[in-house]
Design an enzyme around this catalytic site. Structure first.
Site, PDB file in Angstrom:
ATOM      1  N   LYS A  97       1.367  -0.963  -0.118  1.00 50.55           N
ATOM      2  CA  LYS A  97      -0.129  -0.163  -0.164  1.00 50.55           C
ATOM      3  C   LYS A  97       0.879   1.161   0.653  1.00 50.55           C
ATOM      4  CE  LYS A  97      -3.014  -0.542   3.216  1.00 50.55           C
ATOM      5  NZ  LYS A  97      -4.324  -0.337   4.513  1.00 50.55           N
ATOM      6  N   LYS A 109       1.929  -4.568  11.243  1.00 55.57           N
ATOM      7  CA  LYS A 109       0.664  -3.797  11.618  1.00 55.57           C
ATOM      8  C   LYS A 109       0.974  -4.833  13.071  1.00 55.57           C
ATOM      9  CE  LYS A 109      -2.822  -3.624  10.168  1.00 55.57           C
ATOM     10  NZ  LYS A 109      -3.857  -2.280   8.839  1.00 55.57           N
ATOM     11  N   SER A 365      -1.190   9.700   7.779  1.00 53.49           N
ATOM     12  CA  SER A 365      -0.347   9.260   8.771  1.00 53.49           C
ATOM     13  C   SER A 365       0.885   9.878   8.796  1.00 53.49           C
ATOM     14  CB  SER A 365      -0.104   8.202   8.736  1.00 53.49           C
ATOM     15  OG  SER A 365      -1.594   7.980  10.069  1.00 53.49           O
TER      16      SER A 365
HETATM   17  N1  GLU Z   1      -4.766   1.110  10.174  1.00 59.96           N
HETATM   18  C1  GLU Z   1      -4.947   1.543   8.572  1.00 59.96           C
HETATM   19  C2  GLU Z   1      -4.125   0.984   7.466  1.00 59.96           C
HETATM   20  O1  GLU Z   1      -5.090  -0.192   7.051  1.00 59.96           O
HETATM   21  C3  GLU Z   1      -3.834   2.992   8.997  1.00 59.96           C
HETATM   22  C4  GLU Z   1      -2.251   2.542   8.682  1.00 59.96           C
HETATM   23  C5  GLU Z   1      -2.081   3.968   9.279  1.00 59.96           C
HETATM   24  O2  GLU Z   1      -1.740   4.978   9.346  1.00 59.96           O
HETATM   25  O3  GLU Z   1      -0.101   3.809   9.574  1.00 59.96           O
HETATM   26  O4  GLU Z   1      -4.205   1.597   6.008  1.00 59.96           O
END
Ligand code: GLU
Length: 474
Positions: A97, A109, A365
């Site tokens: 991503k 994660k 973020s």
């Molecule tokens: N939990 C979100 C995701 O799956 C955001 C992750 C982030 O902002 O680091 O993309």
């Protein structure tokens, strides 16, 4: 609400997507093996004392998928569905991503296997602070190393506890506040982070439906106006996605939640539904609408766009043949399994994949992390200067043309950008560019059948180049 298979191997699916994409690249196979692996996996347990004096032993994880760029980045999930395979898959998705939307982080994660509904906020605070302390002990958190964020079951409150715990353990670390993103504004968060994932989902779907030739193939009109949408999940991501889509003229005809669903073919008012939920604790009972007891069945309802915005493994081989939507927008991570995708693509359904569609959260973020390291909010230095400059330009135009603008025209031009304006502009830029890059790969490479494969090809190429430039794989 869960519609999924029990023994689902999410990480295997993510690796299969990479393998499929790799067929359209010519990177060395050893490099692909390295990219696919999770670099570090930390599974741990810790005790907490409940309000009644009992002890609960909590199972928790942090997985760092790829260190090709540091820090690694990714949310922390609180859910009973958390397990090692799940966290590995979600960490890997974060790497792909970030690469796809040009956010310069590796992927990670975290997961805590708890049912948030059985704990008081005091208990959740103790769990969060202890989880953070365990990460600190093993160097699994830090502004230069690994930066968590919200995910399913967590939000700005948990992020504030994490930042505070990290800062307490690292009193001399000048960048301590950048150890986590998604914080409340009062704790060095950023304007627009709460809405960011939903806004990104909206932008991604808008870009897809604005391409007339792609819509023609699906027998749909171009544009969002009047599109009938069913949402699965009405948390932060689901609510904000639905809100922006509705504002752009789409009809949210159904919302499926874990305790039941709402359906109204004339369209639900998502802001009112949210207010009702805030008051009563559930979306059910809104305007005395009949509850859809089996909310998982709503995935199979007639609609133009289906948006799973909850958890993975929702559209599987069991229900893929019954989906009636023409477009599936993956706001959640992994809601469609690999085998289900084959059935859906065969049936001509367009899937806008998770690694692209929900990338708005990590994009903002990234902006929050930059703000934390620079210790200044976006727009603070130049807003007034720009306003003055714009004012001079307006004045010059008025003098040259002899026409004066109305006050509201003038204000719209002269006002300098706020932090939120800048964040939203950066988010829009990333999401729009990435969509068209994915679409271009999809159209240019013969044999690519899914937007997901095109997205993985783009990510893979970027991660591979970054390894190759390190000279690890000459
Ligand atoms: N939990 C979100 C995701 O799956 C955001 C992750 C982030 O902002 O680091 O993309």
């Amino acid at each position: 609400m869960t519609a999924g298979n029990e023994h689902y191997q999410f990480f295997d699916d993510v690796c299969s997507y990479v393998d499929k994409a790799a067929q359209f690249t010519n990177h060395p196979s050893g490099l692909l093996d390295q990219i696919k692996q999770c670099n570090s996996i930390y599974k741990f347990h810790f005790p907490i004392k409940t309000d009644t004096g009992d002890y609960h032993v909590i199972e928790a994880y942090r997985v760092q998928h790829s260190h090709h760029k540091l820090p690694v980045k990714g949310g922390i999930r609180y859910s009973m569905t958390v397990n090692e395979d799940d966290v590995k898959a979600l960490a890997a998705l974060m790497s792909y991503k970030c690469a796809l939307v040009a956010v310069p982080f590796g992927g990670a994660k975290g997961g805590v296997k708890i049912d948030t509904r059985i704990y008081s906020s005091g208990e959740l605070e103790r769990i969060t602070r202890r989880y953070t302390a365990e990460l600190i002990k093993k160097n699994f958190i830090g502004p230069a190393l690994d930066v968590p964020a919200p995910d399913y079951g967590t939000g700005s409150r948990e992020m504030a506890w994490i930042a505070d715990t990290y800062s307490a353990f690292n009193p001399n670390a000048i960048n301590a506040i950048g150890c986590v993103t998604g914080k409340p504004l009062s704790q060095s968060g950023i304007n627009g982070r709460t809405e960011a994932t939903g806004k990104g989902v909206f932008i991604g779907i808008r870009e897809a439906v604005d391409v007339a030739e792609d819509m023609k193939r699906l027998k749909l009109e171009k544009g969002l106006e009047g599109k009938r949408i069913i949402m699965q999940g009405f948390g932060n991501v689901g609510f904000h996605s639905a809100k922006y889509l509705q504002e752009a003229g789409a009809l949210i005809i159904g919302i499926a939640e874990y305790d039941g669903g709402l359906y109204d073919e004339k369209g639900l008012d998502v802001v009112e539904v949210e207010q009702h939920r805030r008051k009563t604790g559930s979306i059910l009972g809104y305007r005395d609408l009949k509850t859809v007891a089996n909310s998982a069945s709503m995935l199979e309802y007639e609609c133009d766009i289906l948006i799973p915005a909850a958890l993975e493994n929702q559209i599987t081989t069991k229900n893929a043949g019954k989906i009636k939507a023409k477009i599936i927008g993956e706001a959640a991570n992994g809601p469609v399994t690999k085998d289900a995708e084959e059935i859906l693509v065969e049936r001509g359904i367009l899937i806008i994949p998770d690694l692209y569609l929900n990338a708005g959260g990590v994009t903002v973020s990234y902006f929050e992390w930059l703000k934390n390291l620079s210790r200044v909010s976006f727009g603070k230095i130049d807003k007034r200067y720009n306003k003055l400059n714009n004012y001079r330009i307006v004045e010059a135009i008025e003098n040259a043309t002899g026409h004066s603008m109305t006050d509201s025209q003038k204000n719209a031009i002269v006002r300098g950008a706020t932090e939120e304006d800048l964040v939203m502009s950066g988010l829009e830029e990333n999401m729009v560019n990435a969509y068209h890059e994915v679409r271009e790969t999809f159209n240019q490479l013969k044999g690519v059948k899914e937007l997901r494969t095109a997205a993985f090809i783009n990510s893979l190429n970027k991660i591979a180049i970054s390894y190759l430039d390190l000279g690890i794989f000459p």
